[in-house]
Design an enzyme around this catalytic site. Structure first.
Site, mmCIF file in Angstrom:
data_model
loop_
_atom_site.group_PDB
_atom_site.id
_atom_site.type_symbol
_atom_site.label_atom_id
_atom_site.label_comp_id
_atom_site.label_asym_id
_atom_site.label_seq_id
_atom_site.Cartn_x
_atom_site.Cartn_y
_atom_site.Cartn_z
ATOM 1 N N GLN A 35 -7.826 0.018 3.534
ATOM 2 C CA GLN A 35 -8.707 -0.623 4.145
ATOM 3 C C GLN A 35 -10.192 -0.958 4.137
ATOM 4 O O GLN A 35 -11.056 -1.580 4.489
ATOM 5 C CB GLN A 35 -8.777 0.231 5.514
ATOM 6 C CG GLN A 35 -7.419 0.308 6.311
ATOM 7 C CD GLN A 35 -7.056 -0.838 7.186
ATOM 8 O OE1 GLN A 35 -7.871 -1.740 7.194
ATOM 9 N NE2 GLN A 35 -5.821 -0.869 7.368
ATOM 10 N N SER A 42 -3.661 -3.006 -0.927
ATOM 11 C CA SER A 42 -2.401 -3.962 -0.079
ATOM 12 C C SER A 42 -3.033 -5.134 -0.131
ATOM 13 O O SER A 42 -4.225 -5.490 0.632
ATOM 14 C CB SER A 42 -2.293 -3.305 1.141
ATOM 15 O OG SER A 42 -1.003 -3.943 1.441
ATOM 16 N N ALA A 43 -2.172 -6.179 -0.411
ATOM 17 C CA ALA A 43 -2.958 -7.654 -0.349
ATOM 18 C C ALA A 43 -2.804 -8.286 1.189
ATOM 19 O O ALA A 43 -3.750 -8.999 1.345
ATOM 20 C CB ALA A 43 -2.037 -8.565 -1.236
ATOM 21 N N CYS A 74 1.716 1.053 12.224
ATOM 22 C CA CYS A 74 2.878 1.785 11.808
ATOM 23 C C CYS A 74 3.368 2.622 12.979
ATOM 24 O O CYS A 74 4.481 2.898 13.215
ATOM 25 C CB CYS A 74 2.730 2.386 10.814
ATOM 26 S SG CYS A 74 1.794 1.723 9.389
ATOM 27 N N GLY A 115 0.753 -1.244 -0.029
ATOM 28 C CA GLY A 115 0.107 -0.076 0.195
ATOM 29 C C GLY A 115 1.069 1.508 0.080
ATOM 30 O O GLY A 115 0.768 2.039 -0.538
ATOM 31 N N THR A 116 1.839 1.170 0.766
ATOM 32 C CA THR A 116 2.527 2.538 0.811
ATOM 33 C C THR A 116 3.224 2.749 -0.344
ATOM 34 O O THR A 116 3.291 3.961 -0.888
ATOM 35 C CB THR A 116 3.820 2.243 1.943
ATOM 36 O OG1 THR A 116 3.377 1.767 3.199
ATOM 37 C CG2 THR A 116 4.855 3.419 2.200
ATOM 38 N N ASN A 143 -8.190 3.880 8.693
ATOM 39 C CA ASN A 143 -7.539 2.550 9.301
ATOM 40 C C ASN A 143 -7.754 2.466 10.747
ATOM 41 O O ASN A 143 -7.887 1.535 11.253
ATOM 42 C CB ASN A 143 -6.303 2.525 8.881
ATOM 43 C CG ASN A 143 -5.408 4.003 9.253
ATOM 44 O OD1 ASN A 143 -5.636 4.706 8.712
ATOM 45 N ND2 ASN A 143 -4.270 3.680 9.892
HETATM 46 N N1 PLP Z 1 -3.289 2.919 3.962
HETATM 47 C C1 PLP Z 1 -3.767 2.647 4.961
HETATM 48 C C2 PLP Z 1 -5.227 3.049 5.348
HETATM 49 C C3 PLP Z 1 -3.446 1.617 5.795
HETATM 50 O O1 PLP Z 1 -3.926 0.918 6.868
HETATM 51 C C4 PLP Z 1 -2.106 0.868 5.432
HETATM 52 C C5 PLP Z 1 -1.472 -0.228 6.389
HETATM 53 O O2 PLP Z 1 -1.438 -0.313 7.623
HETATM 54 C C6 PLP Z 1 -1.372 1.485 4.481
HETATM 55 C C7 PLP Z 1 -1.878 2.383 3.768
HETATM 56 C C8 PLP Z 1 -0.019 0.775 4.078
HETATM 57 O O3 PLP Z 1 -0.065 -0.193 3.387
HETATM 58 P P1 PLP Z 1 1.170 -1.521 3.585
HETATM 59 O O4 PLP Z 1 1.354 -1.985 4.722
HETATM 60 O O5 PLP Z 1 0.853 -2.556 2.225
HETATM 61 O O6 PLP Z 1 2.617 -0.491 2.867
#
Ligand code: PLP
Length: 385
Positions: free
Chosen positions: A183, A203-204, A332, A71-72, A151
């Site tokens: 999410q 994000s998978a 995070c 996702g990031t 999230n």
């Molecule tokens: N965006 C949201 C709303 C999330 O909850 C998260 C993960 O916690 C991310 C982005 C980041 O995803 P990834 O962990 O796959 O980098």
């Protein structure tokens, strides 16, 4: 002691069929999908198939799917890639309650001279479309990024109203509308056309897929500057050899998540409701945050509660000892001493924002888990109060 896992917004356990598919694909594939020999062509075929299946599940074209590392990275490709296509960085409008990866990308845009405006959220954690549109009409703004679902609190955002407003504003130059839908996928219907977005990040690992695979939906015709340079993978948007087994497993997870979303939503909504009512009946001085429980403006699986007089991180540590896995805010930020930026943005004091506890349910959560979680919570809170 049976442990109860109520942290599905942090990550989900890979589904058994996804794990089996991943292992089998790792056994079978030996080539790099960019190689022209047979092993390479076999890997390419699996990658193409994963793209086709992901696109079909999301209701988009195969050429509109970019695989990333999570996702990031999808968010960074959308926002930095959208901002740095022209000479002067395009400015960004986002919200104060976004995930840290969006806020981090916003900082990177600001550091390179792009104007950034973060609109506030109301006490339910929702943006006001009028405020977003007002900010988006300022000079230099080329991107708007508003998350589909928060999230921490689970609040959904009014994406379709924002998109309609953006379309009706008469203004020079293109503006891209991105949503962080990490999410949302598997929890609410994904309606990219109705939301009116040009870009959406997924994000998978939030839906029973492997960690380390992200998806970026990029509407056909949208120009992005790659953020990783080198090879011409992913239509030149993301250099680096693709992790084909993990991507193929992610595609399976996406297909299953989209297919099962309606029934999962009904089940998790019922169980979240049971969980909240049991908590409210058992513990004094607790408050549920976000849109009302029965509202369709919240994720069905997410409860963010304030437990008066208790530090959320201490509570999470205690719950862990007692067998309940939950979190104080996003995964995070869970090592951080700072109160949640989301709860602060909703207008809570730093002290109240430190007493947040997030309980997020998933596919494996049962009624027994919910009842056990309430017992554990009651024990942990009385030990700490
Ligand atoms: N965006 C949201 C709303 C999330 O909850 C998260 C993960 O916690 C991310 C982005 C980041 O995803 P990834 O962990 O796959 O980098």
């Amino acid at each position: 002691m049976k442990r109860v896992y109520l942290d599905h917004n942090a990550t989900t356990r890979p589904r058994p069929e996804v794990r089996a598919h991943l292992l089998q694909t790792m056994e079978e594939l030996e080539g790099n999908p960019s190689s022209v020999h047979r092993a390479g062509r076999q890997a390419r075929a699996v990658l193409d198939d994963a793209r086709a299946r992901t696109a079909a599940a999301l209701g988009v074209g195969e050429d509109e799917v970019v695989f990333t590392s999570g996702g990031t990275e999808s968010v960074h490709l959308a926002l930095l890639g959208g901002s740095f296509v022209a000479r002067a960085p395009a400015g960004l409008v986002t919200s104060a309650a976004e995930h840290s990866c969006v806020l981090g990308a916003a900082e990177a845009i600001a550091a390179r001279g792009g104007p950034v405006h973060a609109v506030g959220v109301d006490p339910r954690c929702q943006v006001d479309p009028a405020e977003v549109l007002d900010a988006a009409s300022r000079p230099g703004v080329g991107l708007v990024s508003i998350m589909a679902a928060n999230n921490e609190v689970g609040a959904l955002q009014p994406l379709a109203s924002i998109a309609a407003g953006l379309r009706s504003q008469r203004r020079e130059g293109t503006r891209l509308f991105h949503t962080d839908a990490v999410q949302a996928l598997g929890r609410i219907p994904i309606r990219l056309a109705e939301w009116g977005v040009d870009l959406a990040s997924f994000s998978a690992h939030k839906l029973g897929g492997p960690l380390g695979v992200g998806i970026l939906y990029k509407r056909r015709g949208v120009q992005l500057a790659p953020q990783l340079h080198g090879g011409s993978q992913e239509a030149g948007l993301r250099a680096g050899s693709e992790n084909v087994p993990a991507i193929s497993a992610a595609a399976l997870a996406v297909e299953l998540a989209v297919r099962e979303e309606p029934s999962l939503a009904v089940r998790t909504r019922e169980l979240s409701s049971l969980l909240w009512h049991e908590i409210a009946d058992t513990l004094p001085d607790v408050e549920l945050l976000g849109p009302p429980l029965a509202s369709c403006e919240r994720l069905p699986n997410t409860l963010e509660i304030l437990v008066g007089g208790i530090d959320g991180r201490m509570l999470v540590a205690r719950l862990d000892l007692e067998g309940l896995e939950a979190s104080a805010g996003s995964a995070c930020a869970s090592g951080s001493l700072e109160p949640s930026h989301v709860l602060l943005a909703m207008g809570h004091s730093a002290e109240r924002a430190r007493s947040g506890l997030r309980l997020s349910l998933g596919r494996e959560t049962t009624r027994e888990d919910v009842l056990a979680a309430v017992e554990i919570l009651e024990r942990a809170v009385s030990a700490l109060r």
